[in-house]
Write a protein that holds these residues in place. Structure first.
Motif, mmCIF file in Angstrom:
data_model
loop_
_atom_site.group_PDB
_atom_site.id
_atom_site.type_symbol
_atom_site.label_atom_id
_atom_site.label_comp_id
_atom_site.label_asym_id
_atom_site.label_seq_id
_atom_site.Cartn_x
_atom_site.Cartn_y
_atom_site.Cartn_z
ATOM 1 N N ASP A 1 -3.089 -6.479 16.457
ATOM 2 C CA ASP A 1 -4.692 -6.382 16.134
ATOM 3 C C ASP A 1 -5.006 -5.305 15.267
ATOM 4 O O ASP A 1 -5.770 -5.364 14.280
ATOM 5 C CB ASP A 1 -5.378 -6.399 17.558
ATOM 6 N N ALA A 2 -4.502 -4.194 15.378
ATOM 7 C CA ALA A 2 -4.767 -2.885 14.497
ATOM 8 C C ALA A 2 -4.341 -3.073 13.149
ATOM 9 O O ALA A 2 -5.074 -2.747 12.325
ATOM 10 C CB ALA A 2 -3.798 -1.515 15.075
ATOM 11 N N TYR A 3 -3.256 -3.763 12.683
ATOM 12 C CA TYR A 3 -2.809 -4.057 11.437
ATOM 13 C C TYR A 3 -3.770 -5.056 10.833
ATOM 14 O O TYR A 3 -4.046 -5.371 9.921
ATOM 15 C CB TYR A 3 -1.340 -4.321 11.263
ATOM 16 N N LEU B 1 -6.035 -4.646 7.570
ATOM 17 C CA LEU B 1 -6.035 -5.581 6.428
ATOM 18 C C LEU B 1 -7.180 -6.349 6.121
ATOM 19 O O LEU B 1 -7.675 -6.294 5.071
ATOM 20 C CB LEU B 1 -5.062 -6.565 6.936
ATOM 21 N N SER B 2 -7.930 -6.555 7.502
ATOM 22 C CA SER B 2 -9.404 -7.285 7.037
ATOM 23 C C SER B 2 -10.267 -6.108 6.369
ATOM 24 O O SER B 2 -10.967 -6.424 5.572
ATOM 25 C CB SER B 2 -9.880 -7.508 8.310
ATOM 26 N N GLY B 3 -10.277 -4.854 6.828
ATOM 27 C CA GLY B 3 -10.935 -3.781 6.590
ATOM 28 C C GLY B 3 -10.816 -3.612 5.202
ATOM 29 O O GLY B 3 -11.878 -3.452 4.010
ATOM 30 N N ILE B 4 -9.767 -3.577 4.646
ATOM 31 C CA ILE B 4 -9.224 -3.328 3.165
ATOM 32 C C ILE B 4 -9.721 -4.611 2.395
ATOM 33 O O ILE B 4 -10.289 -4.156 1.141
ATOM 34 C CB ILE B 4 -7.681 -3.242 3.150
ATOM 35 N N ARG B 5 -9.571 -5.665 2.711
ATOM 36 C CA ARG B 5 -10.168 -6.823 2.063
ATOM 37 C C ARG B 5 -11.651 -6.773 1.941
ATOM 38 O O ARG B 5 -12.301 -7.149 0.824
ATOM 39 C CB ARG B 5 -9.711 -8.171 2.540
ATOM 40 N N LEU B 6 -12.421 -6.495 2.826
ATOM 41 C CA LEU B 6 -13.987 -6.250 2.984
ATOM 42 C C LEU B 6 -14.262 -5.256 1.967
ATOM 43 O O LEU B 6 -15.527 -5.427 1.525
ATOM 44 C CB LEU B 6 -14.158 -6.435 4.621
ATOM 45 N N ASN B 7 -13.614 -4.333 1.708
ATOM 46 C CA ASN B 7 -14.027 -3.205 1.161
ATOM 47 C C ASN B 7 -13.528 -3.095 -0.380
ATOM 48 O O ASN B 7 -13.408 -2.180 -1.032
ATOM 49 C CB ASN B 7 -13.801 -1.715 1.681
ATOM 50 N N ILE C 1 -2.548 -5.485 -2.702
ATOM 51 C CA ILE C 1 -2.837 -4.210 -1.966
ATOM 52 C C ILE C 1 -1.547 -3.260 -2.303
ATOM 53 O O ILE C 1 -0.620 -3.526 -1.974
ATOM 54 C CB ILE C 1 -3.089 -4.365 -0.475
ATOM 55 N N LEU C 2 -1.994 -2.015 -2.939
ATOM 56 C CA LEU C 2 -0.859 -1.004 -2.905
ATOM 57 C C LEU C 2 -0.994 -0.011 -2.073
ATOM 58 O O LEU C 2 -2.074 0.248 -1.605
ATOM 59 C CB LEU C 2 -1.147 -0.401 -4.524
ATOM 60 N N VAL C 3 0.175 0.315 -1.253
ATOM 61 C CA VAL C 3 -0.051 1.231 -0.351
ATOM 62 C C VAL C 3 0.905 2.542 -0.690
ATOM 63 O O VAL C 3 2.094 2.357 -1.193
ATOM 64 C CB VAL C 3 0.809 0.691 0.950
ATOM 65 N N THR C 4 0.304 3.573 -0.614
ATOM 66 C CA THR C 4 0.823 4.997 -0.980
ATOM 67 C C THR C 4 0.603 5.826 0.020
ATOM 68 O O THR C 4 0.013 5.739 0.900
ATOM 69 C CB THR C 4 0.473 5.156 -2.413
#
Length: 176
Positions: A25-27, A31-37, A46-49
């Motif tokens: 659920d956390a991940y 992911l949902s939060g990133i997409r919404l923003n 999505i680039l993860v660094t």
């Protein structure tokens, strides 16, 4: 023995995410939060660094990919850290073309994508596609045609619901 441990890492992460509802659920929420923003056109990639090595960027990228896959999405996880390709090792990709080869124009995208079954010993569905790092030539950055690289990344995205790029740490290398 270390190579075997590295290859088992992605499977261990997959089991951990699948068997721990709070972690899954956390991940999924991350992911949902990133997409919404983000703007609607960039929600697919999505680039993860991180700032420095060993801060967990590869683990976060992998867990996001696993959570999305368990939710039924088609996912491509790209090992964009050509200096330290940890994702390539954890997926068990030993040789073959990869992201560096595509950026350098030595191979086509289709030959660099590997399907990885997350749960080969279980009935639970879950597979992700992984593009390993491939080879990085010594004069890599100056030789890359960045407009072609951008177009290649955009075309890759059309075949997947989500593309996650595991990049190098931003303060440790200028590749990111």
């Amino acid at each position: 023995a270390k190579g075997a441990t590295d290859r088992q890492r992605l499977g261990a992460l997959a089991r951990m995410v699948a068997n721990n509802p709070e972690m899954r659920d956390a991940y999924t929420l991350l992911l949902s939060g990133i997409r919404l923003n983000t703007s609607s056109g960039s929600r697919k990639s999505i680039l993860v660094t991180s700032t420095q090595p060993k801060e967990g960027k590869t683990t976060v990228a992998s867990c996001l990919a696993i959570a999305a896959s368990l939710a039924g999405q088609t996912v491509l996880l790209v090992d964009g850290d050509l200096r330290r390709p940890a994702l390539t090792l954890s997926a068990g990709i030993v040789d073959g073309a990869g992201f560096g080869d595509i950026l350098d124009g030595r191979t086509e995208t289709v030959g660099a994508i590997h399907s990885v079954e997350l749960f080969p010993d279980r009935r639970e569905a879950g597979a992700i596609s992984i593009m390993g790092a491939g080879e990085k030539p010594a004069d890599f950055l100056p030789a890359v045609d960045w407009s072609k690289a951008r177009a290649t990344l955009q075309s890759i995205g059309t075949s997947f619901d989500l593309v996650l790029l595991d990049s190098p740490p931003i303060l440790a290398a200028n590749d990111a």
